[in-house]
Enzyme design. Structure first.
Site, PDB file in Angstrom:
ATOM      1  N   SER A 262       8.232 -48.608 -19.699  1.00  0.00           N
ATOM      2  CA  SER A 262       9.265 -49.205 -18.851  1.00  0.00           C
ATOM      3  C   SER A 262      10.580 -48.477 -19.061  1.00  0.00           C
ATOM      4  O   SER A 262      10.837 -47.933 -20.144  1.00  0.00           O
ATOM      5  CB  SER A 262       9.449 -50.681 -19.202  1.00  0.00           C
ATOM      6  OG  SER A 262      10.602 -51.220 -18.594  1.00  0.00           O
TER       7      SER A 262
ATOM      8  N   TYR B 256      11.866 -55.832 -26.674  1.00  0.00           N
ATOM      9  CA  TYR B 256      11.084 -55.241 -25.579  1.00  0.00           C
ATOM     10  C   TYR B 256      11.339 -53.741 -25.497  1.00  0.00           C
ATOM     11  O   TYR B 256      10.398 -52.942 -25.411  1.00  0.00           O
ATOM     12  CB  TYR B 256      11.466 -55.917 -24.258  1.00  0.00           C
ATOM     13  CG  TYR B 256      10.730 -55.375 -23.057  1.00  0.00           C
ATOM     14  CD1 TYR B 256       9.373 -55.587 -22.900  1.00  0.00           C
ATOM     15  CD2 TYR B 256      11.411 -54.663 -22.070  1.00  0.00           C
ATOM     16  CE1 TYR B 256       8.700 -55.100 -21.787  1.00  0.00           C
ATOM     17  CE2 TYR B 256      10.750 -54.177 -20.954  1.00  0.00           C
ATOM     18  CZ  TYR B 256       9.385 -54.391 -20.817  1.00  0.00           C
ATOM     19  OH  TYR B 256       8.721 -53.909 -19.721  1.00  0.00           O
TER      20      TYR B 256
END
Length: 311
Positions: free
Chosen positions: A158, A184
């Site tokens: 990501s 994350y």
């Protein structure tokens, strides 16, 4: 080393990327394939003739998706196997049960910005699920991947990796306040570094690994963020699931990237290395493709898994 470009882009769908590709006789594993991008990636790979195993935590949901894929594609070689990436015992059972060669491994499953949580081994949940689980899966399947002679590993990362490098002295937030987005980001950086080091380390086996940003797609991944991720992506940059799976399918199946490894792709093309967050969905942080960081992460991952066996 020149940047890889393809005729595909932001609006391309996985089916368009796979048009004309025949994977009959090839075997693929897709993690997190009971919904969203994983299900679409599995569907398109099955449509090319590949035998696809949906590696999922919820096998009932996986069976429903497998039937839908088989009905839609006419390919009956769609299988379901239980896999919990936060549980080393589950990963060990999956890899021990696998027999024969494996041609494509798509590390698609993940969690995003979840509340503070730790595994039984004391690992921070996002690092454990997004990276360590997939690391254990890939290393456990190494011999099956090596048996092919040209296997591919696809790692869904990501742009969120730009939120944090690996914090080597505190990957599990033992000393710093937990922040779901930093956790994350760290796990997504680990995804890219795994692709870099796996390609280098397994070059003699002709195994290549590439990482990617699928784009902004609203799926179950956003269940901890109100269904809209960070909430900062303009509407015109949001993709459909069919578009979001395109880069995964490109890296898994397209002859355009045959032999390519250790790279990071966005919108079906390799993206540039950046030294600052750019505010766009493109770009890969230099620390995420640094070979020294890749080697360090591999050692750290091995040490963590060895020190904290399944309970």
């Amino acid at each position: 080393m020149s940047i890889i470009t393809t005729p595909f882009g932001f609006s391309s769908t996985a089916a368009e990327v796979a048009a004309g590709i025949d994977l009959t006789g090839r075997r693929a594993v897709v993690t997190g394939a009971s919904s969203g991008l994983g299900a679409e990636t599995a569907r398109v790979l099955a449509a090319t003739g590949a035998a696809v195993t949906l590696a999922v935590r919820d096998t009932a949901a996986g069976e429903r998706v497998a039937k839908e894929i088989a009905d839609a594609t006419g390919n009956e070689q769609v299988y379901v196997a239980h896999l919990d990436l936060a549980d080393p015992a589950s990963i060990g059972a999956f890899t021990a049960a696998w027999q024969g060669p494996l041609h494509i491994l798509v590390n698609n499953a993940g969690v995003m910005a979840c509340p503070e949580q730790y595994t039984a081994q004391g690992w921070e949940w996002q690092f454990a699920t997004n990276h360590l689980g997939h690391f254990a899966l890939a290393t456990g399947l190494h011999d099956a991947l090596a048996a092919d002679g040209s296997a591919r590993i696809v790692v869904v990362s990501s742009t969120g990796h730009q939120r944090s490098p690996i914090v080597w002295d505190d990957v599990n937030f033992a000393f710093r306040p937990y922040d779901p987005w930093l956790a994350y980001g760290q796990s997504k950086t680990a995804n890219v570094l795994f692709a870099v080091e796996a390609t280098r380390r397994w070059a003699q086996d002709n195994i290549t690994a590439n990482a990617l940003m699928p784009g902004a797609i609203y799926t179950n991944l956003q269940r901890h963020t109100g269904g809209r991720g960070s909430g900062r992506v303009p509407a015109e940059l949001v993709k459909t699931v069919e578009q979001g799976a395109a880069t995964s399918v490109l890296l898994a199946a397209s002859p355009l990237v045959e032999g390519v490894g250790g790279r990071y792709f966005v919108d079906c093309n390799e993206t540039e290395v950046v030294d600052r967050r750019s505010g766009t969905l493109h770009g890969v942080a230099r620390y995420a493709v640094d070979p020294d960081n890749g080697r360090r992460l591999w050692t750290l991952s091995e040490d963590l898994l060895a020190a904290a066996p399944a309970r």
